[in-house]
Design an enzyme around this catalytic site. Sequence first.
Site, PDB file in Angstrom:
ATOM      1  N   LYS A 270       0.802  -1.224   0.000  1.00  0.00           N
ATOM      2  CA  LYS A 270       0.000   0.000   0.000  1.00  0.00           C
ATOM      3  C   LYS A 270       0.834   1.273   0.000  1.00  0.00           C
ATOM      4  O   LYS A 270       0.336   2.339  -0.342  1.00  0.00           O
ATOM      5  CB  LYS A 270      -0.983   0.012   1.186  1.00  0.00           C
TER       6      LYS A 270
ATOM      7  N   LYS B 265      -5.507  -9.385  -5.612  1.00  0.00           N
ATOM      8  CA  LYS B 265      -6.608  -9.677  -4.697  1.00  0.00           C
ATOM      9  C   LYS B 265      -7.774  -8.722  -4.943  1.00  0.00           C
ATOM     10  O   LYS B 265      -7.564  -7.520  -5.110  1.00  0.00           O
ATOM     11  CB  LYS B 265      -6.104  -9.497  -3.259  1.00  0.00           C
TER      12      LYS B 265
ATOM     13  N   LYS C  88     -11.658  -3.591  -1.818  1.00  0.00           N
ATOM     14  CA  LYS C  88     -12.564  -2.433  -1.850  1.00  0.00           C
ATOM     15  C   LYS C  88     -11.863  -1.232  -2.440  1.00  0.00           C
ATOM     16  O   LYS C  88     -12.473  -0.411  -3.102  1.00  0.00           O
ATOM     17  CB  LYS C  88     -12.997  -2.072  -0.428  1.00  0.00           C
TER      18      LYS C  88
HETATM   19  P1  ATP Z   1      -9.253  -2.564   1.481  1.00  0.00           P
HETATM   20  O1  ATP Z   1      -9.154  -2.537  -0.008  1.00  0.00           O
HETATM   21  O2  ATP Z   1      -9.840  -1.313   2.078  1.00  0.00           O
HETATM   22  O3  ATP Z   1      -7.972  -3.030   2.140  1.00  0.00           O
HETATM   23  P2  ATP Z   1     -10.472  -5.132   1.475  1.00  0.00           P
HETATM   24  O4  ATP Z   1     -11.522  -5.319   0.486  1.00  0.00           O
HETATM   25  O5  ATP Z   1      -9.120  -5.719   1.204  1.00  0.00           O
HETATM   26  O6  ATP Z   1     -10.339  -3.622   1.823  1.00  0.00           O
HETATM   27  P3  ATP Z   1     -10.720  -5.651   4.306  1.00  0.00           P
HETATM   28  O7  ATP Z   1     -11.579  -4.748   5.071  1.00  0.00           O
HETATM   29  O8  ATP Z   1      -9.254  -5.398   4.360  1.00  0.00           O
HETATM   30  O9  ATP Z   1     -11.122  -5.712   2.781  1.00  0.00           O
HETATM   31  O10 ATP Z   1     -11.011  -7.159   4.684  1.00  0.00           O
HETATM   32  C1  ATP Z   1     -12.098  -7.624   5.434  1.00  0.00           C
HETATM   33  C2  ATP Z   1     -12.068  -9.128   5.489  1.00  0.00           C
HETATM   34  O11 ATP Z   1     -12.311  -9.673   4.190  1.00  0.00           O
HETATM   35  C3  ATP Z   1     -10.734  -9.707   5.953  1.00  0.00           C
HETATM   36  O12 ATP Z   1     -10.972 -10.857   6.727  1.00  0.00           O
HETATM   37  C4  ATP Z   1     -10.058 -10.055   4.676  1.00  0.00           C
HETATM   38  O13 ATP Z   1      -9.105 -11.076   4.832  1.00  0.00           O
HETATM   39  C5  ATP Z   1     -11.235 -10.514   3.838  1.00  0.00           C
HETATM   40  N1  ATP Z   1     -10.959 -10.305   2.418  1.00  0.00           N
HETATM   41  C6  ATP Z   1     -10.729  -9.117   1.826  1.00  0.00           C
HETATM   42  N2  ATP Z   1     -10.523  -9.279   0.513  1.00  0.00           N
HETATM   43  C7  ATP Z   1     -10.621 -10.607   0.277  1.00  0.00           C
HETATM   44  C8  ATP Z   1     -10.496 -11.403  -0.900  1.00  0.00           C
HETATM   45  N3  ATP Z   1     -10.240 -10.858  -2.060  1.00  0.00           N
HETATM   46  N4  ATP Z   1     -10.658 -12.742  -0.786  1.00  0.00           N
HETATM   47  C9  ATP Z   1     -10.937 -13.307   0.416  1.00  0.00           C
HETATM   48  N5  ATP Z   1     -11.060 -12.611   1.559  1.00  0.00           N
HETATM   49  C10 ATP Z   1     -10.902 -11.272   1.499  1.00  0.00           C
END
Ligand code: ATP
Length: 329
Positions: free
Chosen positions: A114, A196, A199
Site C-alpha cells: 500500500k 486480490k 474495496k
Molecule cells: P481494502 O481494499 O480497504 O484493504 P479489502 O476489500 O481488502 O479492503 P478488508 O476490510 O481489508 O477488505 O477485509 C475484510 C475481510 O475480508 C478480511 O478478513 C479479509 O481477509 C477478507 N478479504 C478481503 N478481501 C478478500 C479477498 N479478495 N478474498 C478473500 N477474503 C478477502
Amino acid sequence: MKNKKRVFSGIQPSGDPHIGNYIGAIRNWVADQEEYDNIFCVVDQHAITASYDPEELRRNVRQLVAVYLASGLDPSRCSLFVQSHVPEHTELAWLLMCVTPMGWLSRMTQFKEKSEGKQEQVSAGLFTYPVLMAADILLYQADGVPVGDDQKQHVELARDTAQRFNHLFGETFTVPQPIIRPVGARVMGLDDPTRKMAKSESGQNHSIGLLDEPDRIRKKLARAVTDSHKEIVFDPRRPGVFNLLTIYRSLSGQSQEEIEAHFEGKGYGDMKRELADVVIATLEPVQARFRELTEDPAYIDELLAEHAARVRVIARATMDKVRRVMGLR
Ligand code: ATP
Ligand code: LTN
C-alpha cells in the site's frame, strides 16, 4: 452455554463490500456462529489510515453493519459494534505500540504494497495499523480470528505481540489463532486475476459488490479476464478461470470434481452465465434483507449502542489489568 471459544473479526468500512469479503470472511462468521462466542466489529479507525471522505465513512459504517445483519449474523448470538464506540481500542493500541518492534511492522507485506513508491507521504497510521488490529483482538481475549488469507500476517503479528507482552509483564493476553478456510480465502480481481479483489481497487470490472444488481453482476462476469485455453478445470496456472471456478465452488458447495465434470465440453460463456446465476441466487436474500434493514436506521443505532456497551465491559476488564501490569496505576 459457557466455555465456547471466542472469535473476533472486523472489516474496514472503506468502500462497498464485495464477494471477496463475503467468501473470505462474513459467510464463515455466519456459518460458525453457533460454535463460538462471537464479536464482530466495523473497524472505522482502520478506514481512516488512507485518505477518505468523512460523510462517506459515516454512510459506509451503517451500510456495513446492515450487510453483517443481512448476511445472517444473528444479534442474539453475536456482538456487533463499531470500533470507535469503544475508546479502549486506541488506548491499548498505544500501549502495544510501545512493545512492538519497528522491525516487525516493517516486514508487513500489506504496508509494503500500500505504501509502494510513496513511503514519505503515507500516514504513520498506515504503518502502525497492525498494532491497532492486535489491540482489537487482544482487548477481547479472542481465541480465534476468522479472516481471509491476506490478513494472516497481521493476525500472526497479534500473536507475537501477545506473547511478547505476556513475557515482559506476565500472563495478560490470550494468544489468538488465525482461522482461515482452505477454499476462497483469496478471491482475485475479475479484471486482473493476479491481484486480490479489494474495496480500494477502483476498476469498473474489478469486483462484484454484495449489493450489485443482477444485471451488473452478469455484465461484470461476462467481461472477467480468462485465457485462450478451452478446458474448464481448476488449474492455478490459469488464474482467471481458476478464480471464477473457485468462486463457483465456494458458493455452490460442489466439489472440484463435480464442477469439472459439469462443465466438461462447455465454453467460458456458459460457465460465466452459470456462475452469475449462483452469485445472484446467493446475494438475492442478502440484498432483500439489506433493503428492509435500511428502512429502519433507528434499529441499527440502538443495536450498536447496546452491543458496544456489552463488549466494553470486557474491554474495560482487560484494560484494568494491562494498566496495572504496565505500572500505569
Ligand atoms: P481494502 O481494499 O480497504 O484493504 P479489502 O476489500 O481488502 O479492503 P478488508 O476490510 O481489508 O477488505 O477485509 C475484510 C475481510 O475480508 C478480511 O478478513 C479479509 O481477509 C477478507 N478479504 C478481503 N478481501 C478478500 C479477498 N479478495 N478474498 C478473500 N477474503 C478477502
Ligand atoms: N485489518 C483487517 C481488518 C481488521 C481486523 C481486525 C480483522 C481490523 N481489526 C481485527 C480481524 C481482527 C483487514 O481486513 N484489513
